[in-house]
Scaffold this motif. Structure first.
Motif, mmCIF file in Angstrom:
data_model
loop_
_atom_site.group_PDB
_atom_site.id
_atom_site.type_symbol
_atom_site.label_atom_id
_atom_site.label_comp_id
_atom_site.label_asym_id
_atom_site.label_seq_id
_atom_site.Cartn_x
_atom_site.Cartn_y
_atom_site.Cartn_z
ATOM 1 N N LEU A 128 2.903 -7.183 1.335
ATOM 2 C CA LEU A 128 4.073 -6.324 1.102
ATOM 3 C C LEU A 128 4.159 -5.216 2.147
ATOM 4 N N GLY A 129 3.016 -4.587 2.433
ATOM 5 C CA GLY A 129 3.020 -3.479 3.379
ATOM 6 C C GLY A 129 3.384 -3.917 4.788
ATOM 7 N N THR A 130 2.806 -5.036 5.247
ATOM 8 C CA THR A 130 3.092 -5.488 6.608
ATOM 9 C C THR A 130 4.514 -6.028 6.736
ATOM 10 N N PRO A 178 6.786 6.220 -7.704
ATOM 11 C CA PRO A 178 6.644 6.177 -9.163
ATOM 12 C C PRO A 178 5.354 5.560 -9.671
ATOM 13 N N ASN A 179 4.732 4.683 -8.884
ATOM 14 C CA ASN A 179 3.498 4.046 -9.341
ATOM 15 C C ASN A 179 2.548 3.861 -8.168
ATOM 16 N N LEU A 180 1.329 3.458 -8.517
ATOM 17 C CA LEU A 180 0.272 3.356 -7.520
ATOM 18 C C LEU A 180 0.538 2.223 -6.526
ATOM 19 N N LEU A 181 1.117 1.120 -6.994
ATOM 20 C CA LEU A 181 1.369 -0.011 -6.105
ATOM 21 C C LEU A 181 2.364 0.353 -5.008
ATOM 22 N N SER A 182 3.463 0.986 -5.385
ATOM 23 C CA SER A 182 4.461 1.358 -4.382
ATOM 24 C C SER A 182 3.911 2.394 -3.401
ATOM 25 N N ALA A 183 3.072 3.319 -3.893
ATOM 26 C CA ALA A 183 2.457 4.305 -2.999
ATOM 27 C C ALA A 183 1.512 3.623 -2.011
ATOM 28 N N SER A 184 0.754 2.631 -2.493
ATOM 29 C CA SER A 184 -0.170 1.907 -1.621
ATOM 30 C C SER A 184 0.585 1.088 -0.577
ATOM 31 N N VAL A 185 1.677 0.458 -0.996
ATOM 32 C CA VAL A 185 2.502 -0.317 -0.062
ATOM 33 C C VAL A 185 3.068 0.596 1.013
ATOM 34 N N ILE A 187 1.702 3.330 2.230
ATOM 35 C CA ILE A 187 0.634 3.696 3.161
ATOM 36 C C ILE A 187 0.405 2.582 4.181
ATOM 37 N N VAL A 188 0.346 1.339 3.707
ATOM 38 C CA VAL A 188 0.128 0.207 4.608
ATOM 39 C C VAL A 188 1.355 0.006 5.504
ATOM 40 N N ALA A 189 2.559 0.125 4.929
ATOM 41 C CA ALA A 189 3.790 -0.078 5.698
ATOM 42 C C ALA A 189 3.945 0.967 6.795
ATOM 43 N N ILE A 251 -7.234 -1.144 7.933
ATOM 44 C CA ILE A 251 -7.870 0.156 7.666
ATOM 45 C C ILE A 251 -7.107 0.898 6.574
ATOM 46 N N SER A 252 -5.787 0.902 6.691
ATOM 47 C CA SER A 252 -4.961 1.557 5.681
ATOM 48 C C SER A 252 -5.096 0.878 4.322
ATOM 49 N N LEU A 253 -5.303 -0.434 4.340
ATOM 50 C CA LEU A 253 -5.487 -1.168 3.085
ATOM 51 C C LEU A 253 -6.691 -0.640 2.319
ATOM 52 N N MET A 254 -7.783 -0.406 3.032
ATOM 53 C CA MET A 254 -8.982 0.124 2.385
ATOM 54 C C MET A 254 -8.728 1.522 1.821
ATOM 55 N N LEU A 255 -8.008 2.355 2.586
ATOM 56 C CA LEU A 255 -7.683 3.702 2.108
ATOM 57 C C LEU A 255 -6.762 3.656 0.895
ATOM 58 N N ALA A 256 -5.769 2.767 0.951
ATOM 59 C CA ALA A 256 -4.812 2.672 -0.152
ATOM 60 C C ALA A 256 -5.488 2.247 -1.448
ATOM 61 N N GLU A 257 -6.495 1.384 -1.340
ATOM 62 C CA GLU A 257 -7.163 0.892 -2.544
ATOM 63 C C GLU A 257 -8.151 1.904 -3.116
ATOM 64 N N LEU A 258 -8.397 2.982 -2.396
ATOM 65 C CA LEU A 258 -9.269 4.038 -2.912
ATOM 66 C C LEU A 258 -8.491 5.141 -3.613
#
Length: 316
Positions: A128-130, A178-185, A187-189, A251-258
């Motif tokens: 999703l992020g890429t 609004p949620n953790l998934l969209s925030a993580s996406v 960061i990666v995007a 790298i961002s994926l690892m940060l987003a999952e933390l």
């Protein structure tokens, strides 16, 4: 004849690892419940390289492709055997931080369901992020490279936001989305967007003006020039931007999952590290490396498909 024997060198080394695994007793400090996972893995690898060697003997085309990789593959298999000797047999390395391949494989089998769930979660987040970041990066890069007006207003913002470390955006993303998934996406995007945007813009700006002059003479519209001239000519640099963005996105994926995720390879590594379960950490790192390698190979395949007309002219 000698070259044909070399084709089976990885298989022979794998069989030697099998002999080492079953012939040399495991040190009493190591507990694998008597299961020789490493030996079974090497048997499978030996079977695979037997098939590859036979195929190389039959096909000259495949021989040319396979022969140059034999040394590296053989050394890699031998290295695994050496690691198994130093850990499982002799216990030369600290067992807490450097578990044997047997223990790593045992952990992988014991937690296969959790590892599968974490891997799928990371793949979804990375995809999703890429996709979002890459699409927006290419789109904005085309606009900035084509229009001087858009470049004037957007380029300063891009140069200000893009180089900022991804970690800075984590608290902002948690507040805005609004949620953790969209925030993580997000960061990666964001990590994917900047290099894709810069390389696309540069590629569009470096297209030879003579192409546009010919198109103007033939009455081509602006949309036609962008789609059929600018974008194809800029494709090599667009792919360089996508490649850079994807590698940075891991790298961002690892940060987003933390940030509070309950799944993901990054979350799993952090969790197991905190409880000193380094066998699990190592298998998660292997999965992450395989995921990264597979993604890069997919990019190479897409590059070869879309840039076949420039074969031999670009190398990356």
């Amino acid at each position: 004849m000698k070259k044909k024997v070399v084709l089976f060198l990885p298989m022979l080394i794998a069989l030697l690892d099998v002999v080492i695994e079953f012939a040399i007793p495991t040190n009493e400090v190591i507990n694998t419940n008597g299961v020789h996972y490493f030996g079974y893995l090497m048997l499978i690898i030996a079977g695979i390289y037997l098939i590859l060697g036979i195929r190389a003997c039959i096909s000259n085309t495949y021989w040319c492709h396979y022969y140059g990789k034999i040394k590296f593959h053989s050394v890699a298999i031998a290295f695994l055997g050496l690691i198994e000797i130093l850990t499982d047999k002799l216990v030369v390395l600290p067992t807490v931080y450097f578990p044997s391949v047997n223990n790593i494989l045992a952990c992988a089998i014991a937690e296969k369901n959790m590892l599968a769930a974490c891997t799928l979660y990371s793949i979804r987040l990375l995809f999703l992020g890429t996709i979002f970041g890459g699409a927006i990066g290419v789109f904005t890069g085309i606009l900035m490279g084509w229009s001087k007006t858009i470049n004037y207003w957007v380029a300063p913002i891009s140069r200000f936001i893009g180089p900022l470390p991804t970690a800075i955006w984590i608290p902002i993303a948690l507040l805005v989305f609004p949620n953790l998934l969209s925030a993580s996406v997000f960061i990666v995007a964001l990590t994917m967007w900047f290099p894709t945007n810069v390389q696309t813009m540069s590629g569009i700006q470096n297209v030879k003006k003579g192409y546009y002059d010919v198109a103007d003479t033939m009455g081509a519209s602006t949309a036609y020039q962008i789609i059929h001239i600018a974008i194809p000519a800029a494709m090599p640099q667009i792919f360089v931007g996508i490649f850079s963005g994807v590698t940075s996105s891991f790298i961002s994926l690892m940060l987003a999952e933390l940030m509070g995720s309950k799944y993901g390879i990054g979350w799993y590594i952090n969790w197991k590290q905190q409880i000193m379960a380094y066998s699990n950490v190592w298998i998660a790192l292997v999965i992450l490396a395989i995921l990264c390698y597979s993604t890069i190979q997919l990019l190479f395949a897409l590059r070869n498909k879309f840039l076949g007309w420039k074969e031999g002219m670009i190398r990356w």
